[in-house]
Design a protein around this motif. Structure first.
Motif, PDB file in Angstrom:
ATOM      1  N   LYS A   1       0.848  -1.194   0.000  1.00  0.00           N
ATOM      2  CA  LYS A   1       0.000   0.000   0.000  1.00  0.00           C
ATOM      3  C   LYS A   1       0.879   1.238   0.000  1.00  0.00           C
ATOM      4  CE  LYS A   1      -3.936  -2.061   2.384  1.00  0.00           C
ATOM      5  NZ  LYS A   1      -3.398  -3.404   2.730  1.00  0.00           N
ATOM      6  N   ASN A   2       0.370   2.316  -0.608  1.00  0.00           N
ATOM      7  CA  ASN A   2       1.144   3.552  -0.584  1.00  0.00           C
ATOM      8  C   ASN A   2       0.793   4.345   0.680  1.00  0.00           C
ATOM      9  OD1 ASN A   2      -1.279   4.760  -1.024  1.00  0.00           O
ATOM     10  ND2 ASN A   2      -0.906   5.250  -3.170  1.00  0.00           N
ATOM     11  N   ALA A   3       1.298   5.563   0.784  1.00  0.00           N
ATOM     12  CA  ALA A   3       1.148   6.339   2.014  1.00  0.00           C
ATOM     13  C   ALA A   3      -0.320   6.598   2.361  1.00  0.00           C
ATOM     14  CB  ALA A   3       1.903   7.656   1.873  1.00  0.00           C
ATOM     15  N   ASP A   4      -1.206   6.656   1.366  1.00  0.00           N
ATOM     16  CA  ASP A   4      -2.629   6.907   1.621  1.00  0.00           C
ATOM     17  C   ASP A   4      -3.370   5.638   2.049  1.00  0.00           C
ATOM     18  OD1 ASP A   4      -1.944   9.322   0.550  1.00  0.00           O
ATOM     19  OD2 ASP A   4      -2.655   8.793  -1.467  1.00  0.00           O
ATOM     20  N   GLY A   5      -2.721   4.503   1.985  1.00  0.00           N
ATOM     21  CA  GLY A   5      -3.382   3.259   2.338  1.00  0.00           C
ATOM     22  C   GLY A   5      -4.087   2.600   1.171  1.00  0.00           C
ATOM     23  N   THR A   6      -3.936   3.165  -0.022  1.00  0.00           N
ATOM     24  CA  THR A   6      -4.541   2.514  -1.189  1.00  0.00           C
ATOM     25  C   THR A   6      -3.538   1.529  -1.780  1.00  0.00           C
ATOM     26  OG1 THR A   6      -3.816   4.399  -2.472  1.00  0.00           O
ATOM     27  CG2 THR A   6      -6.126   4.355  -1.839  1.00  0.00           C
ATOM     28  N   PRO A   7      -4.009   0.361  -2.202  1.00  0.00           N
ATOM     29  CA  PRO A   7      -3.081  -0.634  -2.733  1.00  0.00           C
ATOM     30  C   PRO A   7      -2.419  -0.153  -4.028  1.00  0.00           C
ATOM     31  CG  PRO A   7      -5.235  -1.594  -2.279  1.00  0.00           C
ATOM     32  CD  PRO A   7      -5.388  -0.114  -2.180  1.00  0.00           C
ATOM     33  N   ILE A   8      -1.143  -0.454  -4.169  1.00  0.00           N
ATOM     34  CA  ILE A   8      -0.434  -0.165  -5.409  1.00  0.00           C
ATOM     35  C   ILE A   8      -0.749  -1.310  -6.372  1.00  0.00           C
ATOM     36  CG2 ILE A   8       1.840   0.231  -6.433  1.00  0.00           C
ATOM     37  CD1 ILE A   8       2.810   0.922  -3.553  1.00  0.00           C
ATOM     38  N   PRO A   9      -1.258  -0.986  -7.582  1.00  0.00           N
ATOM     39  CA  PRO A   9      -1.671  -2.075  -8.470  1.00  0.00           C
ATOM     40  C   PRO A   9      -0.514  -2.979  -8.886  1.00  0.00           C
ATOM     41  CG  PRO A   9      -1.847   0.047  -9.575  1.00  0.00           C
ATOM     42  CD  PRO A   9      -1.499   0.335  -8.154  1.00  0.00           C
ATOM     43  N   ARG A  10      -0.855  -4.238  -9.105  1.00  0.00           N
ATOM     44  CA  ARG A  10       0.132  -5.227  -9.505  1.00  0.00           C
ATOM     45  C   ARG A  10       0.758  -4.855 -10.842  1.00  0.00           C
ATOM     46  NH1 ARG A  10      -0.596 -11.686 -10.994  1.00  0.00           N
ATOM     47  NH2 ARG A  10       0.107 -11.340 -13.112  1.00  0.00           N
ATOM     48  N   SER A  11       2.060  -4.989 -10.946  1.00  0.00           N
ATOM     49  CA  SER A  11       2.757  -4.781 -12.205  1.00  0.00           C
ATOM     50  C   SER A  11       3.994  -5.662 -12.205  1.00  0.00           C
ATOM     51  CB  SER A  11       3.156  -3.310 -12.343  1.00  0.00           C
ATOM     52  OG  SER A  11       4.030  -3.151 -13.435  1.00  0.00           O
ATOM     53  N   ILE A  12       3.875  -6.820 -12.814  1.00  0.00           N
ATOM     54  CA  ILE A  12       5.001  -7.761 -12.800  1.00  0.00           C
ATOM     55  C   ILE A  12       5.284  -8.274 -14.208  1.00  0.00           C
ATOM     56  CG2 ILE A  12       4.398  -8.555 -10.478  1.00  0.00           C
ATOM     57  CD1 ILE A  12       3.528 -11.223 -11.803  1.00  0.00           C
ATOM     58  N   ILE A  13       6.388  -8.971 -14.336  1.00  0.00           N
ATOM     59  CA  ILE A  13       6.637  -9.765 -15.542  1.00  0.00           C
ATOM     60  C   ILE A  13       6.001 -11.121 -15.262  1.00  0.00           C
ATOM     61  CG2 ILE A  13       8.429 -10.893 -16.896  1.00  0.00           C
ATOM     62  CD1 ILE A  13      10.215  -8.508 -16.263  1.00  0.00           C
ATOM     63  N   ASN A  14       5.104 -11.565 -16.128  1.00  0.00           N
ATOM     64  CA  ASN A  14       4.360 -12.779 -15.798  1.00  0.00           C
ATOM     65  C   ASN A  14       4.842 -14.027 -16.528  1.00  0.00           C
ATOM     66  OD1 ASN A  14       3.092 -12.670 -18.402  1.00  0.00           O
ATOM     67  ND2 ASN A  14       1.715 -11.116 -17.581  1.00  0.00           N
ATOM     68  N   ARG A  15       5.766 -13.864 -17.475  1.00  0.00           N
ATOM     69  CA  ARG A  15       6.234 -15.048 -18.184  1.00  0.00           C
ATOM     70  C   ARG A  15       7.637 -14.804 -18.714  1.00  0.00           C
ATOM     71  NH1 ARG A  15       4.172 -17.202 -23.831  1.00  0.00           N
ATOM     72  NH2 ARG A  15       5.157 -19.231 -23.837  1.00  0.00           N
ATOM     73  N   PHE A  16       8.461 -15.832 -18.659  1.00  0.00           N
ATOM     74  CA  PHE A  16       9.804 -15.772 -19.223  1.00  0.00           C
ATOM     75  C   PHE A  16      10.033 -17.025 -20.055  1.00  0.00           C
ATOM     76  CE2 PHE A  16      14.149 -17.444 -18.734  1.00  0.00           C
ATOM     77  CZ  PHE A  16      14.831 -16.510 -19.485  1.00  0.00           C
ATOM     78  N   THR A  17      10.570 -16.860 -21.246  1.00  0.00           N
ATOM     79  CA  THR A  17      10.867 -18.045 -22.052  1.00  0.00           C
ATOM     80  C   THR A  17      12.293 -17.955 -22.580  1.00  0.00           C
ATOM     81  OG1 THR A  17      10.113 -17.061 -24.116  1.00  0.00           O
ATOM     82  CG2 THR A  17       8.475 -18.262 -22.845  1.00  0.00           C
ATOM     83  N   CYS A  18      12.866 -19.121 -22.812  1.00  0.00           N
ATOM     84  CA  CYS A  18      14.162 -19.197 -23.474  1.00  0.00           C
ATOM     85  C   CYS A  18      14.050 -20.230 -24.582  1.00  0.00           C
ATOM     86  CB  CYS A  18      15.239 -19.598 -22.465  1.00  0.00           C
ATOM     87  SG  CYS A  18      16.840 -19.875 -23.250  1.00  0.00           S
ATOM     88  N   GLU A  19      14.534 -19.864 -25.757  1.00  0.00           N
ATOM     89  CA  GLU A  19      14.500 -20.780 -26.895  1.00  0.00           C
ATOM     90  C   GLU A  19      15.880 -20.867 -27.516  1.00  0.00           C
ATOM     91  OE1 GLU A  19      11.665 -19.191 -29.608  1.00  0.00           O
ATOM     92  OE2 GLU A  19       9.947 -19.951 -28.497  1.00  0.00           O
ATOM     93  N   PHE A  20      16.198 -22.039 -28.053  1.00  0.00           N
ATOM     94  CA  PHE A  20      17.429 -22.195 -28.822  1.00  0.00           C
ATOM     95  C   PHE A  20      17.048 -22.579 -30.241  1.00  0.00           C
ATOM     96  CE2 PHE A  20      21.002 -24.674 -30.481  1.00  0.00           C
ATOM     97  CZ  PHE A  20      21.999 -23.731 -30.373  1.00  0.00           C
ATOM     98  N   ASN A  21      17.372 -21.734 -31.211  1.00  0.00           N
ATOM     99  CA  ASN A  21      16.983 -21.948 -32.616  1.00  0.00           C
ATOM    100  C   ASN A  21      15.499 -22.306 -32.742  1.00  0.00           C
ATOM    101  OD1 ASN A  21      19.543 -21.364 -33.400  1.00  0.00           O
ATOM    102  ND2 ASN A  21      20.147 -23.466 -33.844  1.00  0.00           N
ATOM    103  N   GLY A  22      14.664 -21.622 -31.976  1.00  0.00           N
ATOM    104  CA  GLY A  22      13.222 -21.813 -32.083  1.00  0.00           C
ATOM    105  C   GLY A  22      12.661 -22.960 -31.279  1.00  0.00           C
ATOM    106  N   LYS A  23      13.544 -23.745 -30.628  1.00  0.00           N
ATOM    107  CA  LYS A  23      13.049 -24.859 -29.798  1.00  0.00           C
ATOM    108  C   LYS A  23      13.125 -24.460 -28.326  1.00  0.00           C
ATOM    109  CE  LYS A  23      14.574 -28.406 -33.026  1.00  0.00           C
ATOM    110  NZ  LYS A  23      15.693 -29.316 -33.296  1.00  0.00           N
ATOM    111  N   SER A  24      12.082 -24.802 -27.591  1.00  0.00           N
ATOM    112  CA  SER A  24      11.962 -24.342 -26.215  1.00  0.00           C
ATOM    113  C   SER A  24      13.021 -24.948 -25.303  1.00  0.00           C
ATOM    114  CB  SER A  24      10.574 -24.684 -25.687  1.00  0.00           C
ATOM    115  OG  SER A  24      10.514 -24.423 -24.308  1.00  0.00           O
ATOM    116  N   VAL A  25      13.637 -24.109 -24.487  1.00  0.00           N
ATOM    117  CA  VAL A  25      14.531 -24.575 -23.423  1.00  0.00           C
ATOM    118  C   VAL A  25      13.758 -24.582 -22.111  1.00  0.00           C
ATOM    119  CG1 VAL A  25      16.604 -24.068 -22.092  1.00  0.00           C
ATOM    120  CG2 VAL A  25      16.594 -23.726 -24.564  1.00  0.00           C
ATOM    121  N   ILE A  26      13.158 -23.445 -21.781  1.00  0.00           N
ATOM    122  CA  ILE A  26      12.383 -23.352 -20.550  1.00  0.00           C
ATOM    123  C   ILE A  26      11.314 -22.278 -20.734  1.00  0.00           C
ATOM    124  CG2 ILE A  26      13.762 -21.606 -19.336  1.00  0.00           C
ATOM    125  CD1 ILE A  26      13.577 -23.466 -16.844  1.00  0.00           C
TER     126      ILE A  26
END
Lengths: 138, 109
Positions: free
Chosen positions: B37-62
């Protein structure tokens, strides 16, 4: 008996630690597990979860998961306001089926890792982490 | 778009064919959980990175599905098998629709 300043401080710290201690697995965590496994039974062996026994700062707790032959691994923190931490899905180019990251923990609680194996079975591991300062703000 | 987002990747420039190499990634991002919450007590809205991918030559690693419990400046360490020369592509997906990318070339030798 006289209390010295040092004794009083030690007592105070003990009291704080006691009140902060027990969080336990909540219904939301059970729901998340059921959604991931479809209610299937989980083996106790096959997945390794490495987490510190004591984490001073709940904002960055290093963890690592490893499961040979896993398709994906879900990590849950049962005592957090929202139990989900992340799901690691391994692709065909993955090396060892392991991953490390840093997570937030609101307080002392169990961290749970559930691996979905290539043959459709599931394995579970959990580790209790004592957190000195919680990491969810608010 | 979140400000000051900068991906950093540590990957070897060379690998033996078929070798499993360790990859380390870090991206600077505040990962606002939506719980604070910020100083006024109102919640700070969620802002995250929700997905991460790694590929090698187009094939999924993770492919990692991320929740607010991932720490600020998300760090990941994992392994990839390098059977041939090619490119490792790292992609981060932000809640606000931004996509951050990084590419590392790996040679055989």
């Amino acid at each position: 008996m006289d209390f010295t300043r040092r004794d009083t401080l030690a007592l105070g710290m003990g009291a704080v630690a006691l009140t902060v201690l027990p969080f336990r697995a909540n219904a939301a965590a059970d729901d998340a597990i059921a959604a991931f496994t479809g209610g299937a039974a989980m083996a106790d062996a096959g997945v390794t979860l490495t987490a510190p026994e004591i984490a001073e700062n709940g904002n960055t707790v290093p963890i690592s998961v490893e499961a040979e032959g896993a398709v994906s691994i879900m990590v849950l923190a049962a005592g957090n306001p929202t139990p989900g931490v992340g799901t690691f899905t391994f692709g065909e180019m993955a090396g060892a089926h392991s991953a490390s990251t840093r997570i937030r923990l609101a307080g002392t609680q169990d961290v749970i890792a559930i691996a979905k194996m290539a043959d459709g079975s599931f394995a579970k591991a959990s580790s209790n982490v004592k957190v000195t300062i919680g990491g969810c703000g608010g | 778009m979140a400000e000051g987002v900068k991906p950093r990747v540590k990957a070897p420039s060379k690998a033996a064919a078929g070798e499993a190499v360790v990859l380390k990634t870090l991206i600077s991002h505040q990962m606002e959980s939506g719980q604070r919450k910020n100083a006024d007590g109102t919640p700070i809205p969620r802002s995250i990175i929700n997905r991460f991918t790694c590929e090698f030559n187009g094939k999924s690693v993770i492919d990692i599905q991320m929740e607010p419990a991932i720490s600020t400046n998300p760090y990941f360490e994992f392994e990839a098998v390098i059977p041939e020369a090619g490119d490792l592509k790292f992609t981060w997906y932000d809640d606000d629709g931004s996509v951050y990318e990084d590419v590392k070339s790996v040679a055989i030798g």
